[in-house]
Motif scaffolding. Structure first.
Motif, PDB file in Angstrom:
ATOM      1  N   VAL A  46       0.841  -1.202   0.000  1.00  0.00           N
ATOM      2  CA  VAL A  46       0.000   0.000   0.000  1.00  0.00           C
ATOM      3  C   VAL A  46       0.874   1.248   0.000  1.00  0.00           C
ATOM      4  O   VAL A  46       0.595   2.213  -0.711  1.00  0.00           O
ATOM      5  CB  VAL A  46      -0.960  -0.015   1.212  1.00  0.00           C
ATOM      6  CG1 VAL A  46      -1.602   1.350   1.418  1.00  0.00           C
ATOM      7  CG2 VAL A  46      -2.009  -1.075   1.037  1.00  0.00           C
ATOM      8  N   GLU A  47       1.947   1.231   0.763  1.00  0.00           N
ATOM      9  CA  GLU A  47       2.856   2.380   0.808  1.00  0.00           C
ATOM     10  C   GLU A  47       3.504   2.602  -0.558  1.00  0.00           C
ATOM     11  O   GLU A  47       3.638   3.746  -1.007  1.00  0.00           O
ATOM     12  CB  GLU A  47       3.927   2.143   1.868  1.00  0.00           C
ATOM     13  CG  GLU A  47       4.823   3.333   2.099  1.00  0.00           C
ATOM     14  CD  GLU A  47       5.800   3.117   3.253  1.00  0.00           C
ATOM     15  OE1 GLU A  47       6.870   3.710   3.188  1.00  0.00           O
ATOM     16  OE2 GLU A  47       5.470   2.361   4.175  1.00  0.00           O
ATOM     17  N   GLU A  48       3.864   1.521  -1.235  1.00  0.00           N
ATOM     18  CA  GLU A  48       4.459   1.631  -2.563  1.00  0.00           C
ATOM     19  C   GLU A  48       3.465   2.235  -3.555  1.00  0.00           C
ATOM     20  O   GLU A  48       3.810   3.116  -4.344  1.00  0.00           O
ATOM     21  CB  GLU A  48       4.905   0.248  -3.045  1.00  0.00           C
ATOM     22  CG  GLU A  48       5.629   0.265  -4.368  1.00  0.00           C
ATOM     23  CD  GLU A  48       6.107  -1.129  -4.766  1.00  0.00           C
ATOM     24  OE1 GLU A  48       6.013  -1.441  -5.960  1.00  0.00           O
ATOM     25  OE2 GLU A  48       6.554  -1.875  -3.876  1.00  0.00           O
ATOM     26  N   VAL A  49       2.225   1.795  -3.503  1.00  0.00           N
ATOM     27  CA  VAL A  49       1.189   2.339  -4.390  1.00  0.00           C
ATOM     28  C   VAL A  49       0.932   3.804  -4.074  1.00  0.00           C
ATOM     29  O   VAL A  49       0.766   4.629  -4.980  1.00  0.00           O
ATOM     30  CB  VAL A  49      -0.106   1.504  -4.277  1.00  0.00           C
ATOM     31  CG1 VAL A  49      -1.265   2.194  -4.966  1.00  0.00           C
ATOM     32  CG2 VAL A  49       0.104   0.115  -4.859  1.00  0.00           C
ATOM     33  N   ALA A  50       0.924   4.154  -2.790  1.00  0.00           N
ATOM     34  CA  ALA A  50       0.706   5.543  -2.392  1.00  0.00           C
ATOM     35  C   ALA A  50       1.833   6.437  -2.902  1.00  0.00           C
ATOM     36  O   ALA A  50       1.587   7.552  -3.377  1.00  0.00           O
ATOM     37  CB  ALA A  50       0.586   5.650  -0.881  1.00  0.00           C
ATOM     38  N   ASP A  51       3.071   5.951  -2.832  1.00  0.00           N
ATOM     39  CA  ASP A  51       4.199   6.721  -3.344  1.00  0.00           C
ATOM     40  C   ASP A  51       4.087   6.917  -4.855  1.00  0.00           C
ATOM     41  O   ASP A  51       4.351   8.007  -5.374  1.00  0.00           O
ATOM     42  CB  ASP A  51       5.520   6.033  -3.007  1.00  0.00           C
ATOM     43  CG  ASP A  51       5.850   6.096  -1.519  1.00  0.00           C
ATOM     44  OD1 ASP A  51       5.253   6.929  -0.802  1.00  0.00           O
ATOM     45  OD2 ASP A  51       6.715   5.308  -1.083  1.00  0.00           O
ATOM     46  N   SER A  52       3.692   5.866  -5.563  1.00  0.00           N
ATOM     47  CA  SER A  52       3.509   5.967  -7.016  1.00  0.00           C
ATOM     48  C   SER A  52       2.399   6.950  -7.354  1.00  0.00           C
ATOM     49  O   SER A  52       2.533   7.756  -8.279  1.00  0.00           O
ATOM     50  CB  SER A  52       3.166   4.603  -7.614  1.00  0.00           C
ATOM     51  OG  SER A  52       4.205   3.691  -7.407  1.00  0.00           O
ATOM     52  N   ALA A  53       1.319   6.905  -6.603  1.00  0.00           N
ATOM     53  CA  ALA A  53       0.200   7.817  -6.845  1.00  0.00           C
ATOM     54  C   ALA A  53       0.618   9.254  -6.563  1.00  0.00           C
ATOM     55  O   ALA A  53       0.258  10.173  -7.307  1.00  0.00           O
ATOM     56  CB  ALA A  53      -0.996   7.427  -5.984  1.00  0.00           C
ATOM     57  N   ALA A  54       1.384   9.470  -5.502  1.00  0.00           N
ATOM     58  CA  ALA A  54       1.849  10.818  -5.174  1.00  0.00           C
ATOM     59  C   ALA A  54       2.753  11.353  -6.272  1.00  0.00           C
ATOM     60  O   ALA A  54       2.656  12.528  -6.656  1.00  0.00           O
ATOM     61  CB  ALA A  54       2.573  10.814  -3.834  1.00  0.00           C
ATOM     62  N   ALA A  55       3.616  10.503  -6.810  1.00  0.00           N
ATOM     63  CA  ALA A  55       4.492  10.927  -7.900  1.00  0.00           C
ATOM     64  C   ALA A  55       3.680  11.261  -9.146  1.00  0.00           C
ATOM     65  O   ALA A  55       3.961  12.252  -9.837  1.00  0.00           O
ATOM     66  CB  ALA A  55       5.513   9.838  -8.205  1.00  0.00           C
ATOM     67  N   ALA A  56       2.659  10.470  -9.431  1.00  0.00           N
ATOM     68  CA  ALA A  56       1.818  10.734 -10.600  1.00  0.00           C
ATOM     69  C   ALA A  56       1.042  12.039 -10.434  1.00  0.00           C
ATOM     70  O   ALA A  56       0.928  12.826 -11.380  1.00  0.00           O
ATOM     71  CB  ALA A  56       0.858   9.567 -10.823  1.00  0.00           C
ATOM     72  N   VAL A  57       0.541  12.279  -9.242  1.00  0.00           N
ATOM     73  CA  VAL A  57      -0.199  13.520  -8.982  1.00  0.00           C
ATOM     74  C   VAL A  57       0.731  14.714  -9.120  1.00  0.00           C
ATOM     75  O   VAL A  57       0.361  15.748  -9.699  1.00  0.00           O
ATOM     76  CB  VAL A  57      -0.857  13.477  -7.580  1.00  0.00           C
ATOM     77  CG1 VAL A  57      -1.341  14.850  -7.153  1.00  0.00           C
ATOM     78  CG2 VAL A  57      -1.993  12.475  -7.564  1.00  0.00           C
ATOM     79  N   GLU A  58       1.932  14.591  -8.610  1.00  0.00           N
ATOM     80  CA  GLU A  58       2.904  15.683  -8.714  1.00  0.00           C
ATOM     81  C   GLU A  58       3.253  15.960 -10.180  1.00  0.00           C
ATOM     82  O   GLU A  58       3.347  17.113 -10.592  1.00  0.00           O
ATOM     83  CB  GLU A  58       4.158  15.320  -7.929  1.00  0.00           C
ATOM     84  CG  GLU A  58       5.138  16.463  -7.769  1.00  0.00           C
ATOM     85  CD  GLU A  58       6.288  16.102  -6.853  1.00  0.00           C
ATOM     86  OE1 GLU A  58       7.415  16.460  -7.198  1.00  0.00           O
ATOM     87  OE2 GLU A  58       6.043  15.476  -5.817  1.00  0.00           O
ATOM     88  N   GLU A  59       3.403  14.898 -10.966  1.00  0.00           N
ATOM     89  CA  GLU A  59       3.704  15.055 -12.394  1.00  0.00           C
ATOM     90  C   GLU A  59       2.550  15.751 -13.119  1.00  0.00           C
ATOM     91  O   GLU A  59       2.763  16.657 -13.930  1.00  0.00           O
ATOM     92  CB  GLU A  59       3.961  13.677 -13.014  1.00  0.00           C
ATOM     93  CG  GLU A  59       4.378  13.738 -14.458  1.00  0.00           C
ATOM     94  CD  GLU A  59       4.666  12.352 -15.019  1.00  0.00           C
ATOM     95  OE1 GLU A  59       4.357  12.141 -16.197  1.00  0.00           O
ATOM     96  OE2 GLU A  59       5.188  11.510 -14.266  1.00  0.00           O
ATOM     97  N   VAL A  60       1.335  15.356 -12.808  1.00  0.00           N
ATOM     98  CA  VAL A  60       0.174  15.985 -13.443  1.00  0.00           C
ATOM     99  C   VAL A  60       0.067  17.448 -13.016  1.00  0.00           C
ATOM    100  O   VAL A  60      -0.233  18.322 -13.839  1.00  0.00           O
ATOM    101  CB  VAL A  60      -1.118  15.209 -13.084  1.00  0.00           C
ATOM    102  CG1 VAL A  60      -2.360  15.982 -13.468  1.00  0.00           C
ATOM    103  CG2 VAL A  60      -1.116  13.852 -13.761  1.00  0.00           C
TER     104      VAL A  60
END
Length: 77
Positions: A46-60
Motif C-alpha cells: 500500500v505504501e508503494e502504491v501511495a508513493d507511485s500515486a503521489a508521484a503521478a499527482v505531482e507530475e500531473v
C-alpha cells in the motif's frame, strides 16, 4: 412467561456457542505470526502504491502548471 422462555433459550444458545473447540496455544501463535507478516507485506504494498500515486499527482500538477503558464504567456503576447 414468554419472556422467561425467551431468556432461557437465549442463555442456552449462548452457552452452546461458548463451548467451541479451541486451538492449542502454539497453533494460535503461528496463525497470529502469519497474519502479522501478511499485514506487514500488505502495508508495504500500500505504501508503494501511495508513493507511485503521489508521484503521478505531482507530475500531473507540474504539467498543468506548465500549461497554465504557457496559456498566460500566449495571452500576454
Amino acid at each position: 412467561m414468554k419472556k422467561l422462555v425467551f431468556m432461557f433459550v437465549a442463555m442456552a444458545a449462548i452457552s452452546f456457542a461458548a463451548c467451541t473447540d479451541s486451538k492449542p496455544a502454539q497453533e494460535a501463535t503461528e496463525d497470529t505470526a502469519a497474519a502479522v507478516e501478511e499485514v506487514a507485506d500488505s502495508a508495504a504494498a500500500v505504501e508503494e502504491v501511495a508513493d507511485s500515486a503521489a508521484a503521478a499527482v505531482e507530475e500531473v500538477a507540474d504539467s498543468a502548471a506548465a500549461a497554465v503558464e504557457a496559456a498566460a504567456d500566449s495571452t500576454a503576447a
